[in-house]
Design a protein around this motif. Structure first.
Motif, PDB file in Angstrom:
ATOM      1  N   HIS A 596       0.834  -1.211   0.000  1.00 12.76           N
ATOM      2  CA  HIS A 596       0.000   0.000   0.000  1.00 12.76           C
ATOM      3  C   HIS A 596       0.869   1.263   0.000  1.00 12.76           C
ATOM      4  CE1 HIS A 596      -4.142   1.748   1.117  1.00 12.76           C
ATOM      5  NE2 HIS A 596      -3.435   2.623   0.436  1.00 12.76           N
ATOM      6  N   HIS A 600       1.450   4.458  -3.057  1.00  7.54           N
ATOM      7  CA  HIS A 600       1.501   5.921  -2.943  1.00  7.54           C
ATOM      8  C   HIS A 600       2.806   6.467  -3.524  1.00  7.54           C
ATOM      9  CE1 HIS A 600      -1.751   6.670   0.349  1.00  7.54           C
ATOM     10  NE2 HIS A 600      -2.015   5.545  -0.298  1.00  7.54           N
ATOM     11  N   LYS A 621      -3.942  -3.829  -3.565  1.00  3.03           N
ATOM     12  CA  LYS A 621      -2.786  -4.196  -2.750  1.00  3.03           C
ATOM     13  C   LYS A 621      -3.011  -5.556  -2.136  1.00  3.03           C
ATOM     14  CE  LYS A 621      -3.685   0.391  -2.531  1.00  3.03           C
ATOM     15  NZ  LYS A 621      -4.940   1.124  -2.298  1.00  3.03           N
ATOM     16  N   GLU A 698      -1.874  11.998   0.323  1.00  7.65           N
ATOM     17  CA  GLU A 698      -3.160  11.478  -0.143  1.00  7.65           C
ATOM     18  C   GLU A 698      -4.119  11.268   1.014  1.00  7.65           C
ATOM     19  OE1 GLU A 698      -2.956   7.962  -2.614  1.00  7.65           O
ATOM     20  OE2 GLU A 698      -1.029   8.573  -3.461  1.00  7.65           O
ATOM     21  N   CYS A 700      -6.412   8.797   2.629  1.00 14.77           N
ATOM     22  CA  CYS A 700      -6.381   7.340   2.516  1.00 14.77           C
ATOM     23  C   CYS A 700      -6.740   6.709   3.845  1.00 14.77           C
ATOM     24  CB  CYS A 700      -4.975   6.905   2.082  1.00 14.77           C
ATOM     25  SG  CYS A 700      -4.729   5.128   2.103  1.00 14.77           S
ATOM     26  N   HIS A 704      -0.289   1.682   6.635  1.00 13.81           N
ATOM     27  CA  HIS A 704       0.988   2.114   6.054  1.00 13.81           C
ATOM     28  C   HIS A 704       2.149   1.864   6.994  1.00 13.81           C
ATOM     29  CE1 HIS A 704      -0.487   4.080   2.405  1.00 13.81           C
ATOM     30  NE2 HIS A 704      -1.584   4.300   3.118  1.00 13.81           N
TER      31      HIS A 704
HETATM   32 ZN   LIG Z   1      -3.915   4.675  -0.042  1.00 11.74          ZN
END
Ligand SMILES: [Zn+2]
Ligand SMILES: [Zn+2]
Length: 914
Positions: A596, A600, A621, A698, A700, A704
């Motif tokens: 993921h 980005h 993803k 972003e 989102c 992450h």
């Molecule tokens: Zn994302």
């Protein structure tokens, strides 16, 4: 109650809804139009509404100032600033903040967000004015012809929340607008007419006053007072004023030029006139367009020959031949159209949209092709790049940002123009087929031709396949493509009513892999709802977590509303109310998370490498790989892929921090721009921003890593153009990247071993191997050439004689030697034995190849190699053919070999009997 009833309701109580203080102060009187029944307010007595008036300002403007486009804006800006309005910069023309629109179609759209199918208003300041460029494609065919239609125009949006601090309501709004017309533009009060109207939107409606001067609508002040629909409504807590005025028209009324294009595109029109070598007959065009304004709406809308009918009527009225009128007018219609379309393309591409065959891109491709068609039709020598330059030079005084992506706009337009040129040939072919068939084309036919072959009706008109473009073509095309179909299909589970929302532990601590939770509900024996969970549900292209709840295996996790639903296998040991230990598959989550974050990074690397038009189209993803689809005009070459990968790995190696923070939606949009909506619109007023140290920002909801270094490596496996305007990148990161490299290494080891080489010398060894096999091939060829006469003689001697004349047949099936061998030998054999028929079937992969030679003498007895190859191949389930000497073909039924060889013999025997 429909629109008409709402209108009647408001108009039946004008004192409550329409009478503003200005009307009383200055003595505006309410009148009813004897022609259409509309109510309107004016200082002088009138019995028809402005809808039926001629544009008498053309050639005789009612203002004391002459203001071109940009100057008009500067005056408006100054005026509203002095009346305590904030001036907001324009929003992009590509509407990234709404899922239901591709383009910004009105100034109020800037401040509308959709939540639960309801429109809510969010104003960055109150009150405000925004010069919003808007794109609309429902009047394309009238652009350039009517004097007032555009595909892009600037709507001055005067917007205000009446009930918030700084807000005002209708009295002050009309005072301000009246002041703008009279004090700023210098229009006399008795020239101004206010017409009563209503406005109905999604979930809200209100009444409005449209203001006109000499038949030209200059603005419309909408007072959005009610929410709900016309059958069930209440007064809004925050009433909204949405006044929209077309800058193109405000400028026009002060200039009185023949068309509004003349004052908005002055520099572009001059440039075009100079390069074409035409000179404007201002007087003639003024008379003409004044008549157009009078008659334009009186002609039936669905007539396909509208403009020519109109011109014929006007020619009669002006007492000149139609051809004469057309000769003066049509180059200007073309000039105006080109000016409009290129400005629209400039804004749209500059703001990140691409001409394509999908979505909003359709409209842009159509516009450019119209421009190219026109230029071709008139055989003008115009460079689109110069047109864009001229637009930018002028518009940057009002929109300085328009200069930023100028190069990108050139690139895209050049590419699209080249594409058009290269398809022209095919288009000509199709056009001539249509002409030959003499088929009457319907609108649906035209749409099909455009969608499948990119053939625009403008082109068909240009090559005289159709005489006129049906006026509803562009409307229909827009309808087909402006409905944005991004809506999600969700597998709905009903029994969730009344359940509390699930506490999302994965947002509180993304490293949490083990937790306890209470089972709130079990549905249909395989769905579990917990009070809290760290299982990440499927969403935003991220695959769900797996693991265990108690001893039940988690197969799928989805989120519906605020509730996370776990689908499990075998939950017999679990029951409602139980507190259970839950475990998340750590390897899986880590791998998905890395893919993921890599998505980005690759998205921004692609944009910096390729151009500003790159946006995420979609993403996926998974554990073993990730996939990112970006908007881009062409397939990627190796250098581009390498550069994207290199940039991404630089970001990985810099070990940048990944910061996640929640913002108010309005704040995040202002702070980071609409670039944050790479993954689509966020349907809530809180936005989770994932910021990779300013390299990529972003909105989102995914998981992450904390620092980019954790990815270790990003490797692009493949890039592919999957549709017009969209390129797919497949990639691996983290452990998946290491696995990929290990696998590659294994393959290399195998090759090295087979070659008896070492890794260091692999390329040299492989080159040598290729060299050796090439030499071997050559040797075989020589050998074959030298031995073929001997083989030929042998075959000739061992063939079956089938007729008294001496015709012979040789048949064979060979699964050891190849086609090349049999072609060489076959040809040689009929050389030395012209009475021979040579039939050979050769095994090739899963199929069979068929080779037939017929000698020169045998041919005289009516034997044909192509025919024999065809018969055999057909019986093998394939096809074949050739000439009388050499035939070939192939098939796939290996079990029929014996049978077809016999068949060949029978055929030959029967031919000889005849
Ligand atoms: Zn994302
Ligand atoms: Zn009327």
């Amino acid at each position: 109650m429909g629109k008409k009833e709402v209108s009647t309701l408001f108009s039946s109580n004008p004192d409550k809804y329409y009478r503003v203080s200005l009307f009383d102060r200055l003595g505006f009187k309410r009148n009813k139009c004897i022609s259409c029944g509309k109510f309107f307010w004016s200082l002088i007595d009138k019995n028809i509404c402005p809808d039926h008036e001629t544009y008498n300002f053309i050639g005789d403007p009612p203002t004391n100032k002459r203001l071109d486009y940009v100057k008009t804006w500067k005056e408006i800006e100054k005026y509203f600033q002095s009346h305590n309005h904030s001036i907001v910069r324009r929003y992009p023309v590509v509407c990234r903040w709404r899922d239901d629109l591709y383009f910004t179609i009105a100034s109020i759209v800037d401040f509308q967000r959709i939540m639960n199918n309801k429109v809510i208003f969010e104003l960055p300041s109150n009150p405000l004015v925004v010069p919003q460029m808007c794109l609309r494609f429902n009047d394309v065919e009238n652009v350039g012809l009517s004097g007032r239609h555009y595909t892009s125009f600037c709507m001055i949006g005067q917007t205000c929340n009446a009930d918030a601090s700084g807000g005002y309501w209708k009295d002050k709004c009309i005072d301000l607008d009246f002041g703008l017309l009279t004090n700023v533009l210098g229009i006399k009060p008795e020239e101004i007419t206010f017409v009563e109207d209503i406005w109905m939107g999604a979930g809200a409606f209100g009444y409005s006053l449209e203001y006109f001067v000499r038949g030209l609508e200059l603005g419309n002040a909408v007072f959005t007072e009610f929410e709900g629909d016309e059958n069930n409504y209440r007064i809004m807590k925050n009433k909204i004023i949405d006044m929209g005025a077309g800058l193109e028209r405000l400028s026009w009324i002060t200039m009185g030029t023949p068309t509004s294009y003349d004052c908005c595109f002055e520099s572009v029109i001059k440039y075009l006139e100079n390069s074409i070598g035409v000179q404007k007959d201002e007087n003639f065009l003024s008379i003409y367009f004044k008549l157009v304004s009078k008659k334009f709406n009186s002609i039936e809308d669905d007539s396909s020959d509208k403009i020519n009918k109109l011109k014929k009527m006007i020619a009669q009225e002006m007492k000149i031949p139609f051809e004469h009128l057309d000769k003066i007018v049509s180059p200007y219609e073309a000039i105006y159209t080109i000016a409009d379309h290129t400005r629209t393309l400039l804004f749209a591409i500059s703001d990140g949209s691409l001409p394509s065959n999908v979505g909003g891109g359709y409209n842009l491709r159509i516009l450019l092709r119209r421009v190219l068609s026109i230029i071709e039709r008139f055989k003008w020598n115009i460079k689109i790049e110069d047109l864009i330059d001229t637009h930018v030079e002028y518009l940057k005084n009002m929109f300085p940002e328009i200069e930023e992506n100028k190069k990108e706009v050139y690139t895209i337009l050049k590419l699209e123009s080249d594409r058009y040129a290269s398809t022209r040939h095919r288009m000509d072919d199709i056009a001539s087929t249509i002409r030959k068939n003499n088929k009457q084309l319907t609108v649906d036919d035209l749409i099909r031709l455009y969608e499948s072959d990119g053939i625009t009706p403008d082109f068909l008109k240009e090559v005289n396949v159709i005489t006129e473009i049906p006026s509803n073509f562009y409307v229909k095309l827009s309808e087909l493509h402006n409905i944005n179909q991004k809506s999600l299909s969700s597998q709905s589970i009903e029994e969730l009513e009344g359940l509390p929302s699930t506490k999302l532990l994965y947002y509180e601590d993304s490293s949490l892999r083990e937790f306890y939770a209470k089972i709130i509900k079990i549905i249909k024996e395989d769905y579990i709802i917990l009070d809290q969970t760290s299982f990440y549900p499927r969403g935003g292209g991220q695959e769900p977590d797996k693991g265990t709840i108690g001893d039940a295996k988690v197969l799928e996790v989805i989120k519906q509303g605020d509730i996370v639903i776990h689908r499990v296998e075998n939950l017999s040991s679990l029951s409602e109310g139980l507190s259970v230990k839950c475990n998340i598959d750590d390897t899986r989550r880590n791998s998905i998370t890395k893919h993921h974050t890599a998505t980005h990074i690759l998205n921004s690397s692609s944009r910096t490498t390729l151009g500003s038009w790159v946006w995420q189209n979609s993403a996926f993803k998974d554990v073993n790989y990730g996939r990112l689809d970006i908007t881009h005009h062409s397939a990627l070459n190796k250098e581009e892929v390498d550069k994207i990968e290199k940039t991404a790995n630089e970001i990985v190696m810099k070990n940048l921090g990944v910061n996640i923070k929640e913002y108010e939606r309005g704040e995040s949009e202002q702070k980071f721009s609409f670039r944050i909506y790479q993954g689509g619109v966020v349907p809530s007023n809180k936005v989770r921003i994932v910021n990779i140290s300013e390299f990529d920002i972003e909105a989102c909801g995914g998981t992450h890593v904390n620092r980019t270094g954790e990815l270790g490596l990003v490797k692009i496996l493949k890039s592919e153009r999957i549709q017009d305007g969209v390129v797919r990148l497949e990639f691996v990161a983290g452990q998946a990247a290491i696995n990929y490299i290990k696998n590659q290494d294994k393959n290399i080891s195998f090759i090295t071993q087979s070659l008896g080489s070492s890794k260091e010398k692999l390329t040299d060894s492989f080159k040598k191997y290729l060299d050796d096999s090439e030499k071997l091939r050559t040797k075989i060829k020589i050998l074959l050439r030298k031995t073929s006469p001997i083989l030929a003689k042998f075959i000739s001697n061992n063939s079956k004689q089938i007729s008294s004349e001496g015709v012979k047949l040789f048949t064979t099936f060979d699964d050891e030697l190849d086609e090349e061998f049999h072609i060489t030998v076959g040809e040689k054999t009929i050389d030395i034995d012209p009475l021979l028929i040579y039939v050979s079937l050769v095994s090739k992969g899963e199929g069979i190849r068929v080779i037939v030679f017929v000698g020169e003498t045998a041919r005289k007895y009516d034997f044909n190699a192509g025919k024999i190859a065809k018969i055999i191949s057909t019986n093998l389930g394939g096809s074949g053919g050739g000439d009388s000497k050499f035939g070939q073909g192939g098939g796939r039924f290996k079990n029929r070999i014996e049978e077809v060889l016999r068949l060949a013999e029978t055929y030959v025997n029967e031919t000889i009997k005849r």
